[in-house]
Design an enzyme around this catalytic site. Structure first.
Site, mmCIF file in Angstrom:
data_model
loop_
_atom_site.group_PDB
_atom_site.id
_atom_site.type_symbol
_atom_site.label_atom_id
_atom_site.label_comp_id
_atom_site.label_asym_id
_atom_site.label_seq_id
_atom_site.Cartn_x
_atom_site.Cartn_y
_atom_site.Cartn_z
ATOM 1 N N ASP A 60 -9.026 5.884 -1.478
ATOM 2 C CA ASP A 60 -8.550 6.264 -2.817
ATOM 3 C C ASP A 60 -7.051 6.614 -2.853
ATOM 4 O O ASP A 60 -6.537 6.980 -3.911
ATOM 5 C CB ASP A 60 -9.395 7.406 -3.405
ATOM 6 N N GLU A 105 -5.920 15.739 11.623
ATOM 7 C CA GLU A 105 -4.593 15.194 11.921
ATOM 8 C C GLU A 105 -3.947 15.967 13.070
ATOM 9 O O GLU A 105 -3.414 15.381 14.010
ATOM 10 C CB GLU A 105 -3.667 15.284 10.688
#
Lengths: 331, 331
Positions: free
Chosen positions: B185, B268
């Protein structure tokens, strides 16, 4: 017959002098009331006051336009009808992201003209840069929603700017071309453009991710539209989403009073009714309306914040946030 | 020295036989407790129990792959490094719309290989069709999130499938190439691919529409990363979004234990730490981290409904909703 004779005639017929005072007052009220009613309705009609029509003139600003071959397409057959894609938008944190994403998609389509119409008094410079950079044929307009509609319970968003685009298409569009409304947050399979390109009147197909049924679609029997499958009938003749149809420009120009009403939820229905369209005229696309090639996706909203940057004057964060402010991402 | 001599030695040192019953019990508890502690921690370590590492083996399914020239690009220089774009996804009403939109965008990028990794036991047929149709180089994988993580307060979504893609890249990626994580998205300006293509270690840039600051970005001074501008420090060394960096594959392969932890919000940071990365090694992109070329847009969710279709057996609505079910739009 002068007005004095007319009054004398009326005196004779109604025998006003013989009437009681009470009857005379009633009669005066009826006559005066009728007069006021006629004046008011005529005024509303003259000023464009049919349901959803604006009472005041709308502000429309033409910013820029480029008519050119799509630089991303190797070969463009100039006999191919042009598709005029109308995308209404407004300043918010997601605007540049949405238009970048959609604009890049449109560069893959042959013979397209993208009309970006902002709900604003002026055109946003980052959008002008984007349009110039993409290499598409385009038109950039601005038309703010009249203030009166912002106070309504259900605000008719994206009407003033779509109406401005509609006027531009009526004045500048090629008769063989096709008009298509595509919102900046919609998702489209580019094969849909092949489906709509040869539309002669109005063509239709299903739109995914709409309301109670997760789809809005014409109901088709024997390649004829016989009704609509849509979770929100709302007394609409055409129960369709804005991304569910395309209109031939020649057909559009032939209609007497093309309009889109300022009535939230009834924009499509009002527009299609103004085209004098009948169910039997609708051209069925997307494999008899059995495939989904466009989705009414909606992007989650981010708050428009004011950032404090006292500690970031000497780093990249200052120019970065300056850029964000220009893009409308922060205040 | 046999164990009997060892016990006798211990008897002599600690004078166990002279101890009170109470002291003996305490000593036994301490020794037995230490033994159990060592066994348990070693077991967790042997089974891969570092923070965020899975205890059970993960299920990874390779579905299909195509290594080919991007059919939409006229000329591809085979000396150009390949960009491996990893997109994790999962079955929901918006899945096909999102992947169609993103996949079309990727067809405009030279020398790209798209790895679509589903959080699922099997690959979805509409995604297989899409990948085949787009004409890109691609790999289609499936790897379901282990059940244990679905019960956590903050579910680490998209980790199992990103880990599967990571393994594929380590085994199949070209050393000159670059790895980039891009959610289905997100919105991306395709100029970002030019920025990341020549990454030698790890390169970084700002990501728009993130959290409290509406952006997440490295702080840059004199073309060096000196810190991070991000609204959620959370004790992270690398305060970046998944779409904010790219990694050279040769550099990736040189690292001893590359991993991504099953810890929501720390994927991350955990990944970049496992690359033995230092701030001074980071390559600064996007005009010194002053431009936004990728946005963490999020698409609003639609409920997954079961539709009743008793009255629609003889029209297009039956095959239309059958298609929607295949796409995961309805149950």
């Amino acid at each position: 017959m002068g007005w004095q004779e007319w009054v004398a005639g009326a005196e004779k017929v109604f025998q006003i002098s013989n009437m009681s005072r009470q009857k005379r007052v009633i009669m005066a009220v009826i006559i005066f009331g009728s007069f006021i009613y006629i004046v008011l309705t005529q005024a509303v009609h003259i000023l464009g006051g049919a349901p959803g029509e604006p009472v005041h003139p709308e502000i429309r600003k033409f910013c820029s336009s480029a008519s050119r071959k799509n630089v991303n397409i190797e070969y463009e057959d100039s006999n191919l009808p042009v598709i005029y894609v109308v995308t209404p938008t407004y300043r918010r944190p997601e605007m540049v992201a949405e238009l970048t994403r959609l604009g890049q998609t449109l560069t893959m389509v042959k013979r397209i003209h993208w009309i970006v119409a902002e709900d604003s008094h002026t055109c946003s410079p980052p959008i002008t840069s984007l349009l110039d950079r993409l290499g598409l044929s385009y038109t950039h307009l601005a038309s703010p929603m009249p203030e009166v509609y912002r106070r309504e319970k259900y605000v008719p968003r994206g009407v003033s700017n779509r109406r401005a685009a509609l006027q531009w298409v009526q004045e500048n569009g090629e008769d063989t071309g096709v008009l298509y409304f595509l919102d900046d947050d919609n998702a489209i399979d580019i094969r849909l453009f092949n489906e709509m390109r040869l539309t002669q009147t109005v063509s239709m197909w299903p739109v995914g991710l709409i309301g109670e049924y997760t789809v809005s679609s014409p109901v088709v029997k024997g390649n004829q539209v016989v009704g609509f499958y849509d979770g929100w009938p709302a007394g609409r003749k055409f129960q369709v989403d804005m991304a569910g149809f395309a209109v031939n420009i020649g057909y559009l120009k032939k209609q007497k009073k093309v309009t889109m009403p300022y009535i939230a939820g009834h924009e499509e229905d009002g527009f299609l009714k103004s085209l004098n369209l009948n169910l039997k005229d609708i051209e069925v696309k997307a494999d008899g309306c059995t495939n989904i090639l466009v989705w009414h996706t909606r992007t989650a909203k981010n708050p428009s914040r004011t950032l404090r940057l006292a500690h970031h004057q000497a780093t990249n964060i200052k120019p970065l946030t300056d850029n964000m402010r220009k893009m409308g991402m922060i205040k």
